[in-house]
Design an enzyme around this catalytic site. Sequence first.
Site, short mmCIF file in Angstrom:
data_model
loop_
_atom_site.label_atom_id
_atom_site.label_comp_id
_atom_site.label_asym_id
_atom_site.label_seq_id
_atom_site.Cartn_x
_atom_site.Cartn_y
_atom_site.Cartn_z
N PHE A 245 0.81 -1.22 0.00
CA PHE A 245 0.00 0.00 0.00
C PHE A 245 0.84 1.27 0.00
CE2 PHE A 245 -2.35 -3.39 2.21
CZ PHE A 245 -3.31 -3.61 1.23
N GLY A 472 -0.14 -8.54 -4.24
CA GLY A 472 -1.54 -8.92 -4.07
C GLY A 472 -2.43 -8.32 -5.14
N ASN A 656 -7.94 -7.74 -16.38
CA ASN A 656 -8.64 -8.84 -15.71
C ASN A 656 -9.70 -8.24 -14.78
OD1 ASN A 656 -9.48 -10.75 -13.77
ND2 ASN A 656 -7.64 -11.98 -14.14
N GLY A 727 -4.63 3.23 -14.78
CA GLY A 727 -4.33 2.73 -13.44
C GLY A 727 -5.59 2.34 -12.67
N VAL A 728 -5.44 1.32 -11.85
CA VAL A 728 -6.57 0.74 -11.13
C VAL A 728 -6.35 0.72 -9.61
CG1 VAL A 728 -7.49 -1.58 -10.63
CG2 VAL A 728 -7.57 -0.69 -12.96
N GLU A 730 -5.12 2.43 -7.13
CA GLU A 730 -5.31 3.46 -6.11
C GLU A 730 -6.62 4.23 -6.23
OE1 GLU A 730 -1.15 5.22 -4.99
OE2 GLU A 730 -1.21 4.72 -7.10
#
Length: 763
Positions: A245, A472, A656, A727-728, A730
């Site tokens: 994170f 992750g 995905n 981007g995904v 954040e």
Amino acid sequence: MNISETRKHGDASDGMIGGRHSRFEGSVKVTGAATYALEYDVEDLAHAVLVQSTVAAGRVVDIDIAAAKIAPGVLMVLTPEDDLGLKVASDWYGNRPENQDYAPLPRTVRFNGEAICAVVAETREQASEAAKLIRVVYQETPAVMSLDDPDAGEGKLMDNLTAGWGDAEAALSAAPVRIEAEYCTPREFHVAMEPHGLTAKWDGDKLTVWEPSQWTHGMARSYAEWFGIPLDNVRMVSPYIGGGFGSKGAALAYGAVAAAAARKLGRPVRLAVTRPQNFTSYGGRAATRQKIALGATAEGVLQAIVHRGMSETSTYLDYAEQTGAATAVLYKVDNFSSQHRVVPVNSVTPGALRGPGKNPSAYGIECAMDELADKLGMDPLELRLKNDADHDYQSGKPWSTRRLREALTEGAKAFGWSGRSHRPRSMRDGKTLVGWGIGCGTFPVIRAPSSAMIRILGNGRVEVVSGSIDMGQGTYTILAQTASEALGVPIDQIDVYLGDSRLPGSAIAGGSMLAGSITGAVHKAATAARDELIGLALNDAHSPFRDTGANTLMVADGRIGATRGDGQSLSIAELMATLGRDHLEILRNTLAENTQSADDHKRAWTTMAGVQGPTMGDYSMHSWCAHFAEVRVDEDFGTVRVSRIVSAFDCGRLYNPKLVESQWRGGIIMGIGQALLEEGLVDMRNGRLVNNNVGDYLVPTNADVPNIQVISVGVPDPHASALGGKGVGEVGIVGVAPAIANAVFHATGKRVRDLPITLEKLI
Ligand code: MCN
Ligand code: MOS
């Protein structure tokens, strides 16, 4: 159904880009086969434990280590007295001060919880016991405990974060409708499931570090520079990470201590940072304050935004949690002014935490928009649609793609927003007040150079090899899918190796930049590998395709053959068996232990491809989202439950969707924590972080998480990345806290402007 069955039962197209393939490394994680940094079996291991300062600022004037040194099992005690012989390493961007000494155990204490000594012993328990025997005498100096400290001051204006156009002050005072408010966010922490720590081992002047890392190459560089050894002598190993994170992107003082101890001792050293120490060994999200003034016409057309933000930093480095980051791009406004200040306090330097800058920024502007809607008596959805930005007013550039309008309208439809009665306190369910709120979010598209390697092995299996990491978020899976599609090989014939600085270099898994950067490299490498394989099949003297007269071949489902008709086809393994060795580049690679059988590798052949980080060019590129939250507030007790969230996203093409939905949900859940639970509490007497544990620093548990519906409204964005994704990782957290805060206002009529919204603020 077990994991392997899920995979077997998956749709055939599952394994292609855009398929909903389950986590590639899922089974090794749930069976415990995945090895984490502190689990490696290393012979002759010694254990280090840190001793931290108990004052916020001062000088260590005396340390009594006599008792610790003779405690059972103790091998070594390190204090500020010891010259570890280290040099300051480059910063994030590769800038390095000339020949400066680095003392990871400093004599001058800059914050409570700073590591000042380390004890190394045969076991961790012995080291911990001995650490308790160390007595430190400090000469304390005045300290600023937090942003709330009366001595905190106004800090320093960050010129590079000052933005403006038009005449914001004049337009604001001329505007018929105005609101002005101050919004505050507290110090927040990553609380990744896997705590920090490392195992360091020297072989001569070669160093191996097993440490969770969001950027193996960047961290390897720091170790090399600290110790003055060539980069090639350092190997960072980080194949599995229990969440980062933003906290695991840089090598930190405790890493230098462990590696220095290992070198001094001539034995490998493991240092586990304890959970409480995790709260001060690296920085969380800085506390922020921001004043926002909005001016609008009576019809709700924005006339001006004036924004003044500040965030805390440490006394020794300026880190800005950029409160103006989202303010500048969400809405159309002709008059804008934003400034940001950093205020030094005696804490560890804050750092990036999911959605840095954008996150508190969206909290401010999105609450302010809600306040404006309330003042105008207008639907907050309508206000946002009315002021949708047709281009980027800050840079003047067109958006590459922006479907925030679609996110707002689709989200509203799925949520049932039209059923809202807009007056606060007008919706209830028995004794519970019900509130609905909106918060928008954004995150820029960032990219960096990345490279990857494809190997086609003699047994027909394919390896995707990259020094990038998976903490992750899904890198293993999407890279397998990318290679599968580009090569025409089923996904279960593909292996992916990540998380080792000796593998091809890549972008950091940070700034939501990895997926877009590294899929491009893998796609390029895999396509080239396929073309080379076809070339070999057509030209190799031993190939059965050589004399068929075909001028091209295709690879599909792991077989190579004629593009049409029912000519001969061979599996890749069958073809590889026929090819002459002279055509196979023999692998002289470093990765012996990550490979399959040695023989397969002799017959392997390698393609490298890299993609450069394209410049931001002529477009302004961002991901976008709109969150719709429902809260239920107990009128008597002030307890807030989030009962429902619907969020719609524009992140371009999704490699995905199953993983993306999980990313979005994860961000939204962290947003719930930020809105209602999370807050680092500082003891104003000594600067100690009081709730430095997971019992007192609250993060959402399953019981706090409602049904979360996520919707994609994105379209492929050809400017953003090679495969069209934005981007995904954040953007999901950005805008959640204001959506909840606005829902709480709608439910209760009470505006809480400082997070988290706890019950005592509502009563
Ligand atoms: N993805 C996709 N299609 C896209 C973009 C992304 O399918 N167009 C999916 C992929 O599964 C990809 C993932 O989303 O692996 C994240 O991609 P990206 O947005 O490029 O982010 P990064 O790979 O750079 O990952 C870092 C990002 C950041 S900065 C933080 S902070 C964060 C996050 O990812 N920390 C996480 N997600 C996390 N997820 C987990 N489980 N743990 C963390 O610590
Ligand atoms: Mo993410 S905070 O950029 O690692």
